[in-house]
Design a protein around this motif. Structure first.
Motif, PDB file in Angstrom:
ATOM      1  N   GLU A   1       0.833  -1.180   0.000  1.00  0.00           N
ATOM      2  CA  GLU A   1       0.000   0.000   0.000  1.00  0.00           C
ATOM      3  C   GLU A   1       0.877   1.242   0.000  1.00  0.00           C
ATOM      4  N   PRO A   2       0.405   2.339  -0.567  1.00  0.00           N
ATOM      5  CA  PRO A   2       1.133   3.584  -0.410  1.00  0.00           C
ATOM      6  C   PRO A   2       1.096   4.018   1.038  1.00  0.00           C
ATOM      7  N   ALA A   3       2.001   4.924   1.409  1.00  0.00           N
ATOM      8  CA  ALA A   3       2.059   5.370   2.803  1.00  0.00           C
ATOM      9  C   ALA A   3       0.723   5.968   3.191  1.00  0.00           C
TER      10      ALA A   3
ATOM     11  N   LEU B   1      -6.773  -1.285  -3.092  1.00  0.00           N
ATOM     12  CA  LEU B   1      -6.949  -2.328  -4.090  1.00  0.00           C
ATOM     13  C   LEU B   1      -5.893  -2.209  -5.194  1.00  0.00           C
ATOM     14  N   ALA B   2      -5.611  -0.982  -5.598  1.00  0.00           N
ATOM     15  CA  ALA B   2      -4.595  -0.779  -6.634  1.00  0.00           C
ATOM     16  C   ALA B   2      -3.230  -1.253  -6.159  1.00  0.00           C
ATOM     17  N   ALA B   3      -2.891  -0.963  -4.901  1.00  0.00           N
ATOM     18  CA  ALA B   3      -1.594  -1.382  -4.377  1.00  0.00           C
ATOM     19  C   ALA B   3      -1.498  -2.896  -4.275  1.00  0.00           C
ATOM     20  N   GLU B   4      -2.592  -3.529  -3.868  1.00  0.00           N
ATOM     21  CA  GLU B   4      -2.574  -4.991  -3.763  1.00  0.00           C
ATOM     22  C   GLU B   4      -2.465  -5.635  -5.149  1.00  0.00           C
ATOM     23  N   ARG B   5      -3.101  -5.041  -6.141  1.00  0.00           N
ATOM     24  CA  ARG B   5      -2.969  -5.564  -7.498  1.00  0.00           C
ATOM     25  C   ARG B   5      -1.530  -5.435  -8.003  1.00  0.00           C
ATOM     26  N   GLU B   6      -0.889  -4.320  -7.652  1.00  0.00           N
ATOM     27  CA  GLU B   6       0.504  -4.159  -8.036  1.00  0.00           C
ATOM     28  C   GLU B   6       1.382  -5.195  -7.341  1.00  0.00           C
ATOM     29  N   HIS B   7       1.059  -5.475  -6.079  1.00  0.00           N
ATOM     30  CA  HIS B   7       1.812  -6.501  -5.352  1.00  0.00           C
ATOM     31  C   HIS B   7       1.622  -7.869  -6.020  1.00  0.00           C
ATOM     32  N   LEU B   8       0.421  -8.141  -6.495  1.00  0.00           N
ATOM     33  CA  LEU B   8       0.162  -9.398  -7.199  1.00  0.00           C
ATOM     34  C   LEU B   8       0.969  -9.455  -8.494  1.00  0.00           C
ATOM     35  N   ARG B   9       0.992  -8.336  -9.239  1.00  0.00           N
ATOM     36  CA  ARG B   9       1.767  -8.314 -10.481  1.00  0.00           C
ATOM     37  C   ARG B   9       3.246  -8.575 -10.205  1.00  0.00           C
ATOM     38  N   GLU B  10       3.789  -7.910  -9.179  1.00  0.00           N
ATOM     39  CA  GLU B  10       5.193  -8.121  -8.835  1.00  0.00           C
ATOM     40  C   GLU B  10       5.444  -9.564  -8.390  1.00  0.00           C
ATOM     41  N   SER B  11       4.504 -10.116  -7.635  1.00  0.00           N
ATOM     42  CA  SER B  11       4.672 -11.490  -7.139  1.00  0.00           C
ATOM     43  C   SER B  11       4.752 -12.473  -8.306  1.00  0.00           C
TER      44      SER B  11
END
Length: 716
Positions: free
Chosen positions: A19-21, A46-56
């Motif tokens: 998540e962003p700060a 939700l956007a941050a979690e999707r980015e985390h999924l993409r990175e994963s």
């Protein structure tokens, strides 16, 4: 449970913030985000979690590429091939599954918290994404924590009364491989009242299914988690009502043991045993989805496959052949082959002769037999014992002897002839062939164990010309496996999972028990679903035949997939088929889940076609379950009505509608089930009501009971 180790449990290096700060939390954590709503789609969490999924997913791809780039360097060709196989399996375990979420939850620990389970690890504000496998970035920092890691247990066990130092538990909703929603549960000061069931978890449990079985890693319940994480040395017997997830629990226990006790399990081997190949096909994708490939999955028939099965026993014959008394009958028949020597041994070596009298040879054979050795090793040991006696006399006469002299004596024609006479070679197939085709041998071996009627029931009417011409039954193949173990010990594995174990005969239990004699087992079943004539009556007897009398019995009484209305209807049969088994409770209910529809024989085909059309109008899988003898007629009726379908167990393209013979229905599940003519199922088999209970509990969304004959009395 092993202490935290490796990158999965590094508290100092939690997964990087997704998540962003200072993220804005959802206004109502219990409401999943709706991706169709533009405002919610712009949610920064939700956007941050999707980015985390993409990175994963990207890091998982890099991990797999790293494995594939490793050279197989070995000292010889065999070592190189083993290394290649190991690298291949590692790469397969890291293969991404695009339509399966890589993680399904997140744990946020409270500031200053200390998580402890067999050792302490500071969790001060740590955050972990929990998923199906471990993923790390190129620097080695964990991005996703394996659900089997000790730190992940809080995801399944934490509650408002016992938060396990959590500040927040987050669940994620997915559609295919896309993250669509999240839901937070707060602990500690931010928590309010009692925990409510997670909507995302309920949606995952109720999600329509088509095709093979899915894993339940995102929805494991505390009672299931206790079984999954049971110690590797523990044999666990699970009595589970329909829909309680006992099959999934057994498969997830395999995945857990392969993670927590990897070297031990892989060294000894792990085996999953199912009731039939349709069932194995249904569960075949679960372990690969959890990152575990290469686990053998077989049926009992595959396990004991030595002879070609071409015949079917009568129910009485199957009961006798499946009875534990047959183990002693076989043992007697095998050891009856030993005989007294006709004369002594006379061995010439050089200019001297060495003699061993007949009574001494007989004494050596009796001593070995009394020691309880297996037949095959005993035969080998007899040759060594005779050689030892000869060498002792040679040394007493002043000759010099060594190991080469011993081996030379043992291999002489005279010694081998004595061994063949006293302790003849035995073959398990020919032993069972003789036992079943020679009434005199059977009468001697079964004296005091089987009465004359039982002996006559299992005897073949005519002796076949040889093993290949014999018409072996499935129960005969189990007898051959028993004989094989009497002759040469069958190796034990580290762990065996046997599903639908309530159908095993005592002799089949012994066959399974041999494969886990020095290991452990997970035994799964439901006594109310026992449908075979030789089935063992209760769990205590079954575990005794399995060789695990001290195993603990665990009960799974809450059904998570089958609605209450369906379970309550099926439970009307329990007083007649399993009075000691309590009716299952259901986690969910649906007033429209059950429909009982009567029709006339003339209108039955049209009513069936309409019921199938209604089922196919809903999402998910659909099945018609019927008595085995009615399947062909129903297939023709569906064909005339233009209903595309496939018959389970036969060749043909996959279709959403499956016609299932009731004998193959066990262990399967479908979103919508139509049970055709319950009376025909109940009256078509000695365990017909048990089969009907199985049929009625295969539905996880809708059950239609369609009948033109009167319903069986318990359902009336």
């Amino acid at each position: 449970m092993p202490s935290p180790s490796g990158t999965d449990a590094k508290p100092a290096e939690p997964s990087r913030p997704a998540e962003p700060a200072g993220p804005a939390e959802p206004a109502s954590p219990a409401e999943p985000a709706n991706p169709a709503n533009p405002a919610e789609s712009a949610d920064p969490v939700l956007a941050a979690e999707r980015e985390h999924l993409r990175e994963s997913r990207e890091y998982l791809r890099l991990m797999r590429e790293d494995v594939l780039s490793l050279p197989a360097l070995g000292g010889d060709r065999v070592s190189i091939e083993y290394l290649k196989a190991d690298l291949y399996h590692r790469a397969e375990a890291l293969r991404d599954i695009p339509d399966a979420p890589l993680f399904f939850g997140r744990l946020d620990y409270a500031p200053g918290s200390v998580w402890s389970e067999e050792g302490e690890a500071g969790m001060d504000g740590a955050r972990f994404h929990i998923g199906r496998r471990h993923v790390h970035d190129p620097a080695g920092h964990p991005i996703v924590i394996d659900w089997r890691a000790p730190v992940s247990r809080a995801f399944y066990r934490a509650s408002q009364s016992e938060p396990m130092d959590l500040r927040r538990r987050r669940r994620f909703g997915f559609s295919g491989g896309s993250l669509t929603a999240y839901e937070d549960e707060e602990f500690g000061g931010a928590a309010t009242g009692t925990s409510q069931p997670s909507r995302i978890m309920l949606q995952e449990i109720e999600r329509p299914r088509s095709g093979p079985m899915r894993d339940i890693v995102a929805t494991i319940q505390p009672d299931q988690d206790d079984i999954v994480r049971a110690d590797a040395d523990a044999t666990v017997c699970v009595q589970g009502a329909p829909g309680t997830g006992k099959t999934a629990v057994g498969l997830h226990r395999v995945a857990y043991l392969l993670y927590a006790y990897a070297n031990r399990m892989k060294r000894g081997g792990v085996l999953v045993i199912g009731p039939n190949r349709a069932f194995l096909s249904y569960i075949g994708n679960v372990l690969p989805a959890l990152g575990e490939v290469g686990v053998s999955q077989v049926t009992i028939a595959d396990l004991v496959a030595t002879v070609e099965v071409r015949a079917t026993d009568t129910e009485h014959a199957a009961r006798v052949k499946g009875d534990a008394r047959m183990a002693e009958v076989l043992r007697r028949a095998l050891w009856a082959g030993l005989s007294e020597p006709a004369g002594g041994l006379m061995l010439s070596r050089g200019s001297r002769r060495w003699r061993v009298p007949a009574h001494e040879l007989a004494g050596l054979a009796h001593e070995l037999r009394d020691r309880g050795v297996r037949y095959g090793p005993g035969r080998d040991m007899l040759g060594h014992r005779i050689a030892h006696v000869v060498l002792t006399r040679m040394e007493a006469a002043g000759e010099t002897c060594d190991d080469r002299t011993h081996e030379s004596v043992r291999r002489t024609r005279e010694v081998r002839a004595v061994v063949d006479e006293v302790w003849p070679a035995a073959d398990p197939v020919r032993l069972v062939l003789r036992l079943l085709s020679e009434p005199e041998l059977l009468a001697r071996a079964a004296d005091g164990l089987l009465d004359p009627g039982e002996q006559a029931e299992i005897s073949w009417p005519a002796a076949p010309r040889g093993p290949r011409s014999a018409r072996w039954s499935a129960a005969d193949a189990v007898l051959v496996d028993e004989a094989r173990d009497l002759i040469e010990r069958i190796p034990s594995l580290s762990h065996v999972v046997v599903d639908e174990a309530q159908d095993l005969s005592a002799m089949e239990c012994r066959a399974v028990g041999r494969r886990c004699a020095t290991g452990s087992a997970t035994v799964l079943g439901d006594l109310a679903q026992a449908t075979t004539p030789a089935a063992v009556a209760d769990w205590a007897d079954l575990l005794g035949h399995l060789g695990k009398p001290g195993a603990g019995l665990r009960l799974l009484e809450t059904g998570y997939r089958v609605p209450r209305q369906i379970l309550d209807y099926a439970s009307l049969l329990l007083p007649y088929i399993a009075p000691g088994v309590p009716a299952a409770r259901s986690f969910r209910q649906d007033p429209g889940a059950l429909a009982v529809t009567g029709t006339t024989p003339a209108a039955f085909a049209a009513a069936l076609a309409q019921a199938c059309a209604d089922a196919l109008g809903r999402p998910g899988s659909a099945a018609v379950i019927a008595a085995d003898g009615q399947v062909s007629a129903l297939a023709r009726a569906l064909g005339r009505a233009g209903m595309a379908h496939r018959v389970l167990g036969s060749e043909g393209p996959d279709e959403r509608l499956t016609l299932v013979p009731v004998s193959l229905a066990k262990g399967l599940e479908f979103d919508h089930v139509i049970v055709a003519e319950p009376a025909a199922i109940a009256g078509g088999h000695s365990h017909g009501l048990h089969q009907l209970y199985v049929a009625l509990t295969r539905a996880v969304s809708r059950l239609t009971v369609l009948h033109s004959q009167p319903l069986p009395a318990p359902l009336g």
